[in-house]
Design a protein around this motif. Structure first.
Motif, mmCIF file in Angstrom:
data_model
loop_
_atom_site.group_PDB
_atom_site.id
_atom_site.type_symbol
_atom_site.label_atom_id
_atom_site.label_comp_id
_atom_site.label_asym_id
_atom_site.label_seq_id
_atom_site.Cartn_x
_atom_site.Cartn_y
_atom_site.Cartn_z
ATOM 1 N N ILE A 70 -1.884 13.108 2.680
ATOM 2 C CA ILE A 70 -2.517 11.979 3.339
ATOM 3 C C ILE A 70 -3.428 11.292 2.328
ATOM 4 N N SER A 71 -3.429 9.972 2.354
ATOM 5 C CA SER A 71 -4.275 9.209 1.442
ATOM 6 C C SER A 71 -4.660 7.908 2.117
ATOM 7 N N ARG A 72 -5.616 7.203 1.497
ATOM 8 C CA ARG A 72 -6.043 5.941 2.095
ATOM 9 C C ARG A 72 -6.304 4.906 1.030
ATOM 10 N N ASP A 73 -6.179 3.637 1.451
ATOM 11 C CA ASP A 73 -6.461 2.493 0.594
ATOM 12 C C ASP A 73 -7.492 1.654 1.329
ATOM 13 N N ASN A 74 -8.745 1.739 0.870
ATOM 14 C CA ASN A 74 -9.822 1.026 1.554
ATOM 15 C C ASN A 74 -9.581 -0.466 1.604
ATOM 16 N N ALA A 75 -9.146 -1.014 0.488
ATOM 17 C CA ALA A 75 -8.982 -2.469 0.399
ATOM 18 C C ALA A 75 -7.953 -2.987 1.393
ATOM 19 N N LYS A 76 -6.975 -2.144 1.703
ATOM 20 C CA LYS A 76 -5.914 -2.560 2.621
ATOM 21 C C LYS A 76 -6.109 -1.997 4.023
ATOM 22 N N ASN A 77 -7.202 -1.244 4.224
ATOM 23 C CA ASN A 77 -7.445 -0.593 5.531
ATOM 24 C C ASN A 77 -6.209 0.167 5.991
ATOM 25 N N THR A 78 -5.636 0.902 5.078
ATOM 26 C CA THR A 78 -4.372 1.577 5.351
ATOM 27 C C THR A 78 -4.473 3.050 5.009
ATOM 28 N N VAL A 79 -3.885 3.876 5.855
ATOM 29 C CA VAL A 79 -3.748 5.299 5.563
ATOM 30 C C VAL A 79 -2.265 5.613 5.453
ATOM 31 N N TYR A 80 -1.933 6.490 4.532
ATOM 32 C CA TYR A 80 -0.543 6.842 4.259
ATOM 33 C C TYR A 80 -0.312 8.318 4.538
#
Length: 128
Positions: A70-80
């Motif tokens: 699990i990971s996240r991209d703050n700039a895109k407000n997205t979790v993978y």
């Protein structure tokens, strides 16, 4: 209010990989943690993985440790959710969840009741 939209599900052969995405919108600045759960028909919703938004600390169910990330991209407000070495028993509808409340992740991060907002789900089917 936080709205969640999942994508990336599909049909894959055993041993293959998929990456799920969950885009959050609305009051995302208040997000404390996000998680992935999964559910087969007739079964309870099962915890898969969680991430604390501010620290990126991650938590996994034993059944997926070493295979899922699990990971996240703050700039895109997205979790993978990167899913590798998939097995037929991983077949389920996968749900993204978010909470804006403080929770003790190590104690309650794997409980569905800890999360306030849910996506509509995305189907993952792993064929043998």
């Amino acid at each position: 209010q936080v709205e969640l939209v999942e994508s990336g599900g599909g049909l894959v052969q055993a041993g293959g990989s998929l990456r799920l995405s969950c885009v959050a919108s609305g009051r995302t600045s208040s997000t404390y943690a996000m998680a992935w759960f999964r559910q087969d028909p007739g079964k309870e919703r099962e915890f898969v993985a969680a991430i604390r938004w501010s620290t990126s600390s991650t938590y996994y169910a034993d059944s997926v440790k070493g295979r899922f990330t699990i990971s996240r991209d703050n700039a895109k407000n997205t979790v993978y959710l990167q899913m590798n070495t998939l097995r037929p028993e991983d077949t389920a509808v996968y749900y993204c969840a978010a909470t804006v409340r403080f929770i003790t992740m190590a104690v309650a991060g794997d409980r569905a009741g800890s999360y306030d907002y849910w996506g509509q789900g995305t189907q993952v089917t792993v064929s043998s």
